[in-house]
Design an enzyme around this catalytic site. Structure first.
Site, PDB file in Angstrom:
ATOM      1  N   ARG A   2       2.194  14.578  12.602  1.00  0.00           N
ATOM      2  CA  ARG A   2       2.718  14.400  11.258  1.00  0.00           C
ATOM      3  C   ARG A   2       2.523  15.635  10.378  1.00  0.00           C
ATOM      4  O   ARG A   2       1.822  15.596   9.380  1.00  0.00           O
ATOM      5  CB  ARG A   2       2.084  13.163  10.605  1.00  0.00           C
ATOM      6  N   ASP A  23       5.280   0.691  11.943  1.00  0.00           N
ATOM      7  CA  ASP A  23       4.032   0.046  11.552  1.00  0.00           C
ATOM      8  C   ASP A  23       3.906  -1.382  12.077  1.00  0.00           C
ATOM      9  O   ASP A  23       2.820  -1.962  12.024  1.00  0.00           O
ATOM     10  CB  ASP A  23       3.904   0.027  10.023  1.00  0.00           C
ATOM     11  N   CYS A  70      -4.895   8.087   9.911  1.00  0.00           N
ATOM     12  CA  CYS A  70      -4.922   7.519  11.253  1.00  0.00           C
ATOM     13  C   CYS A  70      -4.447   8.545  12.287  1.00  0.00           C
ATOM     14  O   CYS A  70      -3.504   9.302  12.043  1.00  0.00           O
ATOM     15  CB  CYS A  70      -4.021   6.280  11.330  1.00  0.00           C
ATOM     16  N   ARG A 130      -8.019  -0.388   5.487  1.00  0.00           N
ATOM     17  CA  ARG A 130      -7.172   0.597   4.816  1.00  0.00           C
ATOM     18  C   ARG A 130      -5.813   0.009   4.434  1.00  0.00           C
ATOM     19  O   ARG A 130      -5.126   0.556   3.569  1.00  0.00           O
ATOM     20  CB  ARG A 130      -6.962   1.826   5.708  1.00  0.00           C
ATOM     21  N   LYS A 161       0.828  -1.202   0.000  1.00  0.00           N
ATOM     22  CA  LYS A 161       0.000   0.000   0.000  1.00  0.00           C
ATOM     23  C   LYS A 161       0.867   1.258   0.000  1.00  0.00           C
ATOM     24  O   LYS A 161       0.619   2.205  -0.753  1.00  0.00           O
ATOM     25  CB  LYS A 161      -0.910   0.009   1.227  1.00  0.00           C
ATOM     26  N   ASN A 162       1.883   1.277   0.838  1.00  0.00           N
ATOM     27  CA  ASN A 162       2.705   2.479   0.985  1.00  0.00           C
ATOM     28  C   ASN A 162       3.622   2.721  -0.208  1.00  0.00           C
ATOM     29  O   ASN A 162       4.244   3.784  -0.301  1.00  0.00           O
ATOM     30  CB  ASN A 162       3.513   2.412   2.275  1.00  0.00           C
TER      31      ASN A 162
END
Length: 431
Positions: free
Chosen positions: A122, A306, A117, A398, A22-23
């Site tokens: 951030r 993560d 999230c 997600r 995903k990233n």
């Protein structure tokens, strides 16, 4: 609302294939805005965040389609819009990654400050600092950010105060069409950075040094279309690699880049697991309680933030006491109260969690507060006594492709239920 329900106590056995990352997929999708030709992308995972990004691309004027064989095609021909709609940007932080490509191609871009999230503030100040260094005017007002350039962006030397992944990606995408050479110092080194650079180079960009602290981008006049396959998801791989330490058994994870999970592999072996690596296949076997180990999250190649929550789920039943120190985000222990509901003994001291392992967790109703906490609670349920109900499933969706189906393939007793279905009455798996 849906829930994922886990009946613990079943050792795992079998093979699971990792989806595309995903990233890596999100910045690659954003980068397709740099070209008018068609880009064909493979292994783009069918996740909620990916759907949000594809909708954002469509709102900006790109044509997105799923081709035969599962490939995703993006054609961003013609004039693109300059503004990313608020209702999409607020859902996902990675939406801010369209700023760099739009700035490079249109000379102007506007978006709401991003959501995602709730694991920390951030801020995007490093993104904006990079755009300003490239010659853009930056304005932040009323929850909106706007960047604009007169003519072509100009290459510059940019030092990032911290090795931000998003800032590295956004600046890199903006710089590929700039005049001259851009140097990013203290750049992020994550595999997803390398993947984006490789994709950009496939399109005709000249990006060098990705995966190191210094990246050089030699600007080109234009890019062309191309075909690309994104890397496997190292966080999904790590989640399944941790599962047998909680539930017991043997899990074979297929489609991994072993280099991307080296820090986790080292910890698994410290915890007493057997880890066998054969090409892109990693097999993890565990029996009995794991040993407690200390963990400190760091930017890549350190232990990934993560995987901090899934690792804590494994340490909750380890023999001894472990410390888990979070250095990347300031608010990433929201899973701790939920693990405590299951009987975990965890104390928080600042940015460190002290985890004293218990013999076994107890199933309980729990809530996923973010993506990785949700995965951690599902893993905890695999080794718990009784039934664990995890709500807040939309967070999990997600970042994980049908996690319950993949776990069932390993022999876990897990199902996705609606509110109308009683987890006690429903037989999750045929026995």
């Amino acid at each position: 609302m849906e829930r994922i329900v886990v009946r613990g106590g079943r050792p795992l056995q079998g093979e699971v294939r990792v989806s595309g990352a995903k990233n890596a997929a999100l910045p690659v999708l954003a980068a397709t805005l740099l070209v008018e030709d068609t880009c064909v992308l493979y292994d783009i995972p069918p996740l909620d965040d990916v759907e949000t990004m594809t909708r954002l691309l469509q709102e900006l004027g790109a044509h997105v389609d799923v081709a035969e064989g599962g490939a995703l095609t993006v054609a961003a021909a013609g004039q693109l819009a300059c503004e990313a709609p608020y209702d999409l940007v607020r859902r996902m932080r990675a939406s801010i990654l369209v700023l760099g490509p739009l700035l490079a191609r249109n000379g102007r871009a506007r978006a709401a400050l991003p959501g995602g999230c709730a694991i920390g503030q951030r801020p995007i100040d490093l993104h904006l600092k990079g755009f300003a260094a490239l010659g853009a005017e930056v304005n932040v007002s009323g929850g909106q950010v706007e960047v604009a350039a007169r003519g072509r962006l100009r290459g510059a030397s940019i030092y990032l105060d911290i090795p931000s992944v998003g800032a590295t990606e956004n600046i890199m995408m903006a710089a590929v069409l700039a005049e001259g050479t851009t140097t990013i110092e203290n750049a992020a080194e994550e595999p997803e950075i390398v993947d984006l650079a490789n994709f950009l180079n496939t399109l005709g960009a000249d990006v060098r040094g990705a995966g190191t602290r210094v990246i050089q981008i030699h600007g080109v006049r234009e890019l062309r279309g191309g075909t690309y396959t994104v890397i496997p998801d190292r966080i999904e791989a790590g989640t399944f690699m941790l599962a047998p330490l909680i539930a017991g058994g043997t899990v074979t994870v297929v489609g991994v880049v072993p280099e991307h999970v080296k820090s986790l592999t080292a910890k698994l072996r410290e915890m007493g697991a057997e880890v066998v690596i054969d090409g892109d296949v990693i097999t993890v076997s565990a029996a009995g309680r794991p040993r407690a180990v200390d963990v400190k999250t760091l930017p890549y190649p350190g232990f990934p933030t993560d995987l901090q929550a899934p690792m804590m789920a494994a340490l909750a039943t380890a023999e001894g006491t472990a410390t888990v120190t979070e250095t990347v985000f300031e608010n990433r222990f929201m899973h701790v109260p939920e693990l405590r509901r299951m009987g975990a003994r965890i104390q928080i001291q600042g940015q460190t969690a002290i985890v004293t392992g218990v013999e076994r967790l107890q199933g309980a109703p729990v809530t996923a507060t973010d993506l990785r906490s949700g995965a951690a609670l599902i893993l905890a349920g695999l080794g718990a006594e009784g039934v664990t109900e995890v709500s807040g499933v939309h967070h999990i969706d997600r970042g994980y492709v049908t996690i319950e189906e993949k776990l069932r393939g390993l022999g876990a007793d897990v199902a996705r239920l609606t509110d109308q279905e009683d987890p006690v009455a429903v037989t999750l798996l045929s026995r």
